[in-house]
Motif scaffolding. Structure first.
Motif: not given
Length: 110
Positions: A1-4, A17-19, A28-32
């Motif tokens: 997961m790519i973060h902005i 997190f929202r998705w 799943v770890n939404p921060e990874a």
């Protein structure tokens, strides 16, 4: 997961997190995943195969049309609404009407 990380709009932010919550994804770890300071760097990372990014379709419309990117999920997050505005009395000018018509055509094609 790519973060902005540098994203400030829309509110609430379209993040993993929202998705995950909206899609009912657990385990799943939404921060990874890799982090980027702006949307276009994150899009380039997705094009390079580094992961999946949550980004406006407007920013990736050409890449989607060219087959450089794919939408792997049907799930999407709602974003900000944008409104066409001009000074009172100008809404009937030919150039304003032409621009409004073009924008409506462009946006409806996305």
């Amino acid at each position: 997961m790519i973060h902005i990380d540098g994203r400030s709009r829309p509110t609430p932010k379209p993040d993993w997190f929202r998705w995950c919550a909206q899609a009912g994804v657990t385990g799943v770890n939404p921060e990874a995943g890799p982090r980027f300071p702006d949307s276009m760097l994150a899009v380039q990372a997705a094009i390079a195969g580094q992961g999946v990014v949550i980004v406006s379709r407007v920013l990736v419309a050409d890449a989607l049309a060219a087959g450089v990117l794919e939408e792997p999920f049907s799930q999407s997050l709602a974003g900000d609404a944008y409104h066409f505005a001009c000074a009172t009395g100008l809404e009937q000018r030919a150039d304003i009407i032409a621009l409004r018509t073009w924008l409506q055509t462009f946006v409806s094609a996305l």
